[in-house]
Design a protein around this motif. Structure first.
Motif, PDB file in Angstrom:
ATOM      1  N   PRO A   1       0.869  -1.185   0.000  1.00 54.60           N
ATOM      2  CA  PRO A   1       0.000   0.000   0.000  1.00 54.60           C
ATOM      3  C   PRO A   1       0.902   1.229   0.000  1.00 54.60           C
ATOM      4  O   PRO A   1       1.951   1.238   0.656  1.00 54.60           O
ATOM      5  CB  PRO A   1      -0.769  -0.121   1.321  1.00 54.60           C
ATOM      6  N   THR A   2       0.534   2.255  -0.735  1.00 56.77           N
ATOM      7  CA  THR A   2       1.410   3.414  -0.853  1.00 56.77           C
ATOM      8  C   THR A   2       0.669   4.724  -0.595  1.00 56.77           C
ATOM      9  O   THR A   2      -0.557   4.812  -0.727  1.00 56.77           O
ATOM     10  CB  THR A   2       2.059   3.500  -2.250  1.00 56.77           C
ATOM     11  N   ILE A   3       1.465   5.727  -0.231  1.00 51.89           N
ATOM     12  CA  ILE A   3       1.019   7.114  -0.200  1.00 51.89           C
ATOM     13  C   ILE A   3       1.603   7.764  -1.448  1.00 51.89           C
ATOM     14  O   ILE A   3       2.813   7.751  -1.646  1.00 51.89           O
ATOM     15  CB  ILE A   3       1.543   7.841   1.047  1.00 51.89           C
ATOM     16  N   ASN A   4       0.743   8.333  -2.283  1.00 52.46           N
ATOM     17  CA  ASN A   4       1.196   8.919  -3.532  1.00 52.46           C
ATOM     18  C   ASN A   4       1.211  10.440  -3.401  1.00 52.46           C
ATOM     19  O   ASN A   4       0.170  11.066  -3.200  1.00 52.46           O
ATOM     20  CB  ASN A   4       0.293   8.494  -4.687  1.00 52.46           C
ATOM     21  N   LEU A   5       2.392  11.025  -3.516  1.00 59.16           N
ATOM     22  CA  LEU A   5       2.513  12.467  -3.352  1.00 59.16           C
ATOM     23  C   LEU A   5       1.744  13.246  -4.411  1.00 59.16           C
ATOM     24  O   LEU A   5       1.299  14.366  -4.159  1.00 59.16           O
ATOM     25  CB  LEU A   5       3.991  12.890  -3.382  1.00 59.16           C
ATOM     26  N   VAL A   6       1.563  12.669  -5.597  1.00 63.51           N
ATOM     27  CA  VAL A   6       0.793  13.352  -6.626  1.00 63.51           C
ATOM     28  C   VAL A   6      -0.623  13.603  -6.133  1.00 63.51           C
ATOM     29  O   VAL A   6      -1.185  14.682  -6.337  1.00 63.51           O
ATOM     30  CB  VAL A   6       0.780  12.535  -7.926  1.00 63.51           C
TER      31      VAL A   6
ATOM     32  N   ALA B   1      -3.848   4.418   3.444  1.00 63.74           N
ATOM     33  CA  ALA B   1      -2.863   3.373   3.142  1.00 63.74           C
ATOM     34  C   ALA B   1      -2.861   2.308   4.235  1.00 63.74           C
ATOM     35  O   ALA B   1      -2.721   1.112   3.947  1.00 63.74           O
ATOM     36  CB  ALA B   1      -1.482   3.983   2.989  1.00 63.74           C
ATOM     37  N   LEU B   2      -3.013   2.714   5.494  1.00 71.64           N
ATOM     38  CA  LEU B   2      -3.056   1.749   6.591  1.00 71.64           C
ATOM     39  C   LEU B   2      -4.301   0.868   6.487  1.00 71.64           C
ATOM     40  O   LEU B   2      -4.253  -0.337   6.767  1.00 71.64           O
ATOM     41  CB  LEU B   2      -3.024   2.475   7.939  1.00 71.64           C
ATOM     42  N   THR B   3      -5.416   1.451   6.091  1.00 80.88           N
ATOM     43  CA  THR B   3      -6.644   0.666   5.892  1.00 80.88           C
ATOM     44  C   THR B   3      -6.455  -0.339   4.767  1.00 80.88           C
ATOM     45  O   THR B   3      -6.842  -1.508   4.872  1.00 80.88           O
ATOM     46  CB  THR B   3      -7.824   1.598   5.577  1.00 80.88           C
TER      47      THR B   3
END
Length: 350
Positions: free
Chosen positions: A264-269, A330-332
């Motif tokens: 799972p990722t956090i996307n800065l865009v 992302a954690l979910t």
């Protein structure tokens, strides 16, 4: 192939042979799926040293007999081959998923010559691993480096899985910490001091051209190190991994870039796309200096404002406690993927 594990000397001089199924060829695909649409896919790809690695890949374009996507062709995958595992391996994998995040459970089960003893790991829901992705020069490493300084590795771990550039997290973190080594609270007193220290080290690295020697870096080695942290029973809330920038035509394709499909990722865009003031500062492959990331005249205020903006969007939107932050999403997603993987690999579902 068998791996011989010589145990400490004993009276009867026994040795143990541990059978570990070895991956046979690039492009092997192992797939679990259920009637609800949940899918777990493991793909075999070459590591930087040529050794074959198995990675989870959450994407829809992997089909046995189907066309290989261009990004995978560039990484040595010519075709997909269906692969199966035996009951013993699946049992180990299923138990590994109860102790480790999916990525590390796959690594322990399929990539290591000698599988670790799972009883050495805490029998609790694993600390989540979240990737941070985005275009090159979008501020990922700057953000994570600043977070690491403010957090001091106490509540969550920031780890470098893009260690190949001058401004990589692992190449800069120790140097930045030296600046405040005489004062433990140096980086917590003022956001300006923290950002100033990061900028100073960035400038020094560029002037000296200090490109780190990464000739011995492999994904397997990085995952082994992270696995050891889990063996130690870490108490962190989560890990944030700095992933390679996506979108640059100059970066050679390699296995680290596939991690964005493994986690799972956090996307800065996503964090920046709705801010018209930041249009043009996060274009793929376009280097925009840190001091020009945010529309302020003062070059010192600009990076601080940029960091605060990212922090609010990624971790704490609108400067309030909210479940809508990109981190919480992302954690979910991590929880849903992990529980699905455990259910999919249960013997009763095979």
């Amino acid at each position: 192939m068998s791996q011989v594990d010589l145990s400490p000397a004993s009276t009867d001089l026994k040795f143990v042979v541990k059978e570990v199924p070895q991956i046979r060829q690039t492009g092997e695909l192992r797939v679990w799926r259920d009637e609800c649409g949940h899918t777990l896919q493991l793909l075999t790809v070459p590591d930087l040293d040529g050794r074959l690695m198995c990675l989870p890949q959450y994407r829809s374009d992997l089909v046995v007999g189907g066309e290989v996507p261009q990004d995978l062709k560039k990484r040595g995958v010519d075709s997909f081959h269906e692969a199966t595992i035996n009951a013993e391996t699946n049992a180990y994998f299923q138990k590994a998923l109860t102790r480790l995040p999916v990525l590390l459970a796959v690594h322990a089960t399929f990539n290591m010559d000698i599988r670790p003893d799972l009883d050495q790991f805490p029998n609790t829901f694993p600390t989540p691993i979240i990737g941070v992705e985005g275009p090159p020069w979008s501020g990922k490493t700057f953000f994570l480096l600043t977070e690491a300084l403010l957090n001091d590795d106490q509540f969550f771990g920031v780890r470098d899985f893009d260690p190949f550039g001058i401004e990589s997290l692992s190449n800069c973190l120790a140097d930045v910490r030296v600046i405040g080594h005489n004062d433990p609270n140096y980086f917590k007193e003022s956001m300006h001091r923290t950002v100033e220290a990061v900028q100073r080290v960035y400038t020094q690295k560029r002037k000296r051209g200090q490109i780190p020697d990464t000739s011995q870096v492999t994904l397997a080695g990085k995952l082994n190190t992270l696995l050891d942290e889990y063996r130690g029973g870490n108490r962190r809330y989560h890990y944030l991994l700095d992933l390679p920038g996506v979108g640059s035509h100059s970066a050679p394709p390699h296995i680290f870039q596939l991690l964005r499909f493994s986690l799972p990722t956090i996307n800065l865009v996503e964090a920046l796309k709705n801010d018209p003031d930041l249009a043009g500062t996060v274009l793929p492959g376009v280097k925009v200096p840190l001091e020009k990331k945010y529309p302020y005249v003062d070059p010192m205020v600009s990076p601080v404002a940029y960091f605060i903006h990212l922090r609010r969007q990624l971790i704490n939107p609108m400067n309030q406690v909210s479940g809508d932050s990109l981190l919480n999403r992302a954690l979910t997603e991590n929880y849903l993927r992990h529980t699905a993987a455990i259910k999919l690999t249960e013997p009763s579902s095979l």
